[in-house]
Structures are given as structure tokens and as C-alpha cells.
Design a protein around this motif. Structure first.
Motif, mmCIF file in Angstrom:
data_model
loop_
_atom_site.group_PDB
_atom_site.id
_atom_site.type_symbol
_atom_site.label_atom_id
_atom_site.label_comp_id
_atom_site.label_asym_id
_atom_site.label_seq_id
_atom_site.Cartn_x
_atom_site.Cartn_y
_atom_site.Cartn_z
ATOM 1 N N LEU A 171 -6.527 5.840 14.907
ATOM 2 C CA LEU A 171 -5.501 5.745 13.878
ATOM 3 C C LEU A 171 -5.690 4.487 13.035
ATOM 4 O O LEU A 171 -5.530 4.511 11.810
ATOM 5 N N ILE A 172 -6.033 3.382 13.671
ATOM 6 C CA ILE A 172 -6.287 2.146 12.920
ATOM 7 C C ILE A 172 -7.450 2.348 11.955
ATOM 8 O O ILE A 172 -7.378 1.965 10.775
ATOM 9 N N PRO A 205 -10.157 -2.885 6.491
ATOM 10 C CA PRO A 205 -10.391 -4.237 7.006
ATOM 11 C C PRO A 205 -9.525 -5.254 6.279
ATOM 12 O O PRO A 205 -9.387 -5.214 5.055
ATOM 13 N N GLY A 206 -8.912 -6.143 7.049
ATOM 14 C CA GLY A 206 -8.030 -7.154 6.486
ATOM 15 C C GLY A 206 -6.579 -6.743 6.448
ATOM 16 O O GLY A 206 -5.694 -7.585 6.234
ATOM 17 N N ASP A 207 -6.272 -5.461 6.635
ATOM 18 C CA ASP A 207 -4.884 -5.002 6.616
ATOM 19 C C ASP A 207 -4.086 -5.610 7.765
ATOM 20 O O ASP A 207 -4.635 -5.943 8.824
ATOM 21 N N VAL A 208 -2.783 -5.691 7.542
ATOM 22 C CA VAL A 208 -1.854 -6.187 8.552
ATOM 23 C C VAL A 208 -1.274 -5.012 9.334
ATOM 24 O O VAL A 208 -0.933 -3.969 8.762
ATOM 25 N N ILE A 209 -1.164 -5.180 10.652
ATOM 26 C CA ILE A 209 -0.450 -4.251 11.524
ATOM 27 C C ILE A 209 0.722 -5.017 12.120
ATOM 28 O O ILE A 209 0.531 -6.088 12.714
ATOM 29 N N GLN A 260 -11.242 -5.960 16.917
ATOM 30 C CA GLN A 260 -12.568 -5.360 16.829
ATOM 31 C C GLN A 260 -12.825 -4.787 15.440
ATOM 32 O O GLN A 260 -13.950 -4.846 14.923
ATOM 33 N N PHE A 261 -11.791 -4.260 14.805
ATOM 34 C CA PHE A 261 -11.947 -3.598 13.511
ATOM 35 C C PHE A 261 -11.590 -4.490 12.325
ATOM 36 O O PHE A 261 -11.579 -4.031 11.178
#
Length: 460
Positions: free
Chosen positions: A174-175, A181-185, A201-202
């Protein structure tokens, strides 16, 4: 052993005493415990014992298999079957660190596996079980997944269900599929460590959102959404790992409304819903267009199946998810997926889960009695969140516990950001024997009552 000795341990089989093979295995265990059978004694051949007891050969074979599983017997080839020497426990560690389902009372996993796999092999093409499956599960697997999810989500279209090799793989896919890349969760300050591992890791960044005794705070979530424009929000809303908090329905409704308003997507990782006492409806029922729902069998049945179900309503997102999954996990193993499907459709999974739920609640009562005022559980689920007295830190307590032959998990393992929490997680299912669990909890209680000493490392 002479035939004259047989009456000393030979059981009287009761009509209503449970399965006969278990009565025989129990009689063997009792005879070894009281000394009427000793290591090295030779047991009669299976056919002779079947004749003496008036049962069929299969019953004796199953009894001997069960006795071997209990480490009571050993086979010596053509020489026969003998009472085994006591098993030496090389590792004295009592593991309170792994969140696995406790073994249900009276369930013979070996027998359950044999029956389930026998049914699978009778109804499935063996060649199909040994080849690649790229569609996220067979039609039967998806149907079983929809049936498994029905108590939580109501009736579903099986085509919206994807079969995955465990919840960790589902979270990672899902991630990959839904963020860049660089997005906030966004996640709670204490959260599942696998999320942090996959995000790192991603190349995604976890940002902690303030939580209280009812879980993630709606105001803090809305502020974080506007500030960070997150790719995803991660929630484990039922018996949360590690805090054991269940987000109440009113707050779930608030969080779902914010997700809609801010157009943010939620990963609802819900492994403990079926173990909880009267759990609230999942967020996936409150904001179906915003929420991706994950339910794994690892916490309700057994980790060995490595099967999780993911609800993905949008066909385009489903395909993106499958592409992401194939990049590192390809598929759930067809054989174990088929076994999970067999157990779900024939009712075995429901019976096993009911046994796990009952055993978990017995263990929570034990923990509450032994840990008294320090107990921080919800009375169900698999773990307890234990706040420590001020003179212990989580890492210090974990080291001290290790020196006492205990494994526990300090709060640092779950931290996604924010302030430090002075607590540890205790898992109640990994220690199979209830008596050994009691010993572990008592040892931990005594440790907590002491102030820490200096711990030195031996050099050899």
C-alpha cells in the motif's frame, strides 16, 4: 517392558471422555509422570495395543503421534517405540515479546493440519498449488476472504478482496502503490514497528500525531493533514499495538469525517478486531472511499499461514497494489492460502479463533491478578501495555528482564516520534504452556517491585 506390566498404565476408555487417541496419550503421560513407565521402556506394537484396547489401528497411531509431539515417546526403527528420556530445555527464556495467538485448549494443530491439507489435496489440482498465482488469490481464496471480513464489513464483492502473504506485505504494498518517495505517513506516537521499517525502506517519512487514552486525536489529525499533506494515515484502531487502546465509535466517526474533508487515505490495519469484546465498526464502514482495510490471520489463528486479506474497492488501485506487491512478495503461497480457505469455508477457522479468544481472556485474567495495579490491558487481545514505575526506564527494564530469563519489548521499539513513554509491551500468547506464562509474569512482577541494580557485561 513385559505384557504383565500393561495393566499398570493401560487406560479404561470412557465413552464420553473425549477422543480416544487423546485418552490413550493422556494415560501415557500420566504413567510417565508417576513413574510406572520410565525412559527406555518399550511399548507394545501398535496392532497389539489396538487389540488390547478394542480400537482400530488408526486410533493407536494417532495416540502415539500425539505422545511423540509431547516428547513422551521416540521411535527406534524396527526395534519399536520407547519411552523417551526427558527433554532438556536448553533455553530458559520466557518470551513475552512476540504477539502470537495462544494455543487453544483441546485443539490438536497436527490433526487440524492433516485434515485440512487432506481436504485441500482432494479438491484442488496439486499442480496448481505448486505454481505461480499473480492475481491476488484464487476465486475460492477471495470468496473465503470476503467471508472472513463479513463480521467486520458486511457482505462484500469477493473481487474487491486481495489475498496477501501477511499484513506486513500488505502495508508495504500500500505504501508503494499509494505514496511517493518523500511523502509523509501519519501515525500515532506509539505504533506497529513494521510500519516504520517499511516507510524507512521506501524513503517515506513517519510523522507522529498526538493521541490520548482514546487513540489519535481528531484535532491533531486535521492540523497534521493541513500541515504535511500526507500520502497516508496509518491506524490500528482496535486493541492497538502496543497500547491496547480501542478507538471508540464516536472518535472513529470524527476521524473518518476528517479523512473525507481533507481527502486523505487511511490504512486501517485491524488484526485484533475478531478477538475484541464488542469492537466498534471499522473506519472502512464509515468512510469506505477513504479506507484500505487489512485483516490478517496471523493474530487470530496462526502466523504460519502467512495470509492476510485486503479490501480494495477501486479496480485501478487494486491493480496498482498488485503491481507493488509483486515487486517484492509476488503472491501468498498457494498451498497455505488454500489451507486458510479450507479452514474458513469448513468452519475450522471459526472454531480455532473462538479457542484463541477464550485462551487469550484466561491469560489476561492471569496477568491482571499477578500484575495487580500495573496491569494495562483491555481484557482481550494478545498483549498488555505496562506502564513502569519511575525508577525503571523501558530499555533498562528490558535488559534486566533478559538477565532474569524474560524477553519483553520496550516502548522505544514502537516510537514514531513525540515524547518518550515509560512502558513496555507484554505479549501473552507466545509461551504455550499456561504454567510457564504464570512463572514469567510472576518473575516480571518481582522484578518491577525491585529498584534497578547496575548490570555489568561478562567478558570471556
Amino acid at each position: 517392558m513385559q505384557d504383565d506390566d500393561l495393566p499398570l498404565w493401560l487406560p479404561r476408555l470412557a465413552a464420553h471422555g473425549g477422543p480416544r487417541f487423546l485418552q490413550i496419550a493422556d494415560a501415557l503421560q500420566a504413567a510417565v509422570a508417576e513413574g510406572s513407565l520410565t525412559p527406555g521402556d518399550r511399548l507394545p506394537p501398535q496392532r497389539r495395543l489396538a487389540a488390547l484396547l478394542g480400537v482400530d489401528l488408526t486410533t493407536i497411531t494417532r495416540a502415539y503421534d500425539e505422545a511423540r509431539r509431547r516428547h513422551l515417546l521416540e521411535g527406534r526403527g524396527a526395534r519399536g517405540t520407547y519411552v523417551a528420556a526427558p527433554k532438556v530445555e536448553l533455553s530458559a527464556i520466557l518470551d513475552l515479546s512476540m504477539n502470537t495467538p495462544p494455543p487453544p485448549d483441546g485443539v490438536d494443530f497436527g490433526d487440524l493440519l492433516k485434515q485440512g491439507l487432506s481436504q485441500v489435496l482432494m479438491s484442488a489440482d496439486a499442480e496448481l498449488l505448486m505454481t505461480y498465482h499473480l492475481g491476488g488469490g484464487s476465486d475460492s481464496d477471495r470468496k473465503a476472504g470476503a467471508q472472513w471480513l463479513e463480521p467486520m464489513l458486511g457482505q462484500l464483492d469477493p473481487r474487491q478482496v486481495v489475498v496477501c502473504p501477511g499484513a506486513q506485505a500488505a502495508i508495504a504494498a500500500l505504501i508503494l502503490a499509494l505514496t511517493e518517495p518523500g511523502d509523509v505517513i501519519l501515525a500515532e506516537p506509539m505504533s506497529y514497528p513494521g510500519l516504520r521499517a517499511a516507510a524507512a525502506q521506501f524513503g517515506r517519512r513517519i510523522v507522529a500525531v498526538e493521541a490520548d487514552k482514546h487513540g489519535m486525536m481528531p484535532g491533531a489529525l486535521e492540523q497534521a493533514c493541513r500541515q504535511h499533506q500526507p500520502g497516508l494515515v496509518y491506524l490500528n484502531p482496535t486493541l492497538q499495538n502496543p497500547t491496547a487502546i480501542t478507538i471508540p465509535e464516536s472518535r472513529r466517526q470524527e476521524l473518518a469525517s476528517i479523512a473525507k474533508r481533507c481527502k486523505v487515505r487511511i490504512v486501517e490495519d485491524d488484526p485484533y478486531w475478531l478477538l475484541a469484546d464488542t469492537p466498534p465498526p471499522p473506519l472502512a464502514t464509515l468512510a469506505p472511499e477513504q479506507v484500505y482495510y487489512i485483516s490478517t490471520l496471523s493474530k487470530c489463528l496462526t502466523p504460519g499461514l502467512r495470509v492476510a486479506f485486503v479490501l480494495l474497492r477501486d479496480p485501478h488501485e487494486r491493480e496498482r497494489f498488485l503491481v507493488a506487491l509483486r515487486s517484492f512478495a509476488l503472491m501468498a503461497a498457494p498451498l497455505t492460502a488454500a489451507l486458510a480457505t479450507q479452514w474458513i469455508l469448513d468452519g475450522s477457522a471459526g472454531g480455532l479463533m473462538a479457542g484463541v479468544r477464550k485462551e487469550a481472556r484466561l491469560r489476561h485474567r492471569m496477568a491482571r491478578n499477578i500484575l495487580a495495579g500495573r496491569y494495562g490491558g483491555a481484557g482481550d487481545g494478545l498483549h498488555v501495555w505496562l506502564e513502569l514505575p519511575g525508577y525503571w526506564s523501558p530499555s533498562q527494564l528490558a535488559r534486566a528482564a533478559d538477565s532474569e530469563g524474560l524477553a519483553v519489548t520496550p516502548a522505544e521499539a514502537f516510537a514514531t516520534g513525540g515524547g518518550a513513554v515509560n512502558a513496555i509491551r507484554i505479549s501473552l500468547g507466545c509461551i504455550q504452556d499456561r504454567g510457564r506464562l504464570r512463572t514469567g509474569l510472576q518473575r516480571l512482577s518481582h522484578l518491577l517491585a525491585r529498584r534497578p541494580e547496575s548490570f555489568s557485561v561478562a567478558v570471556v
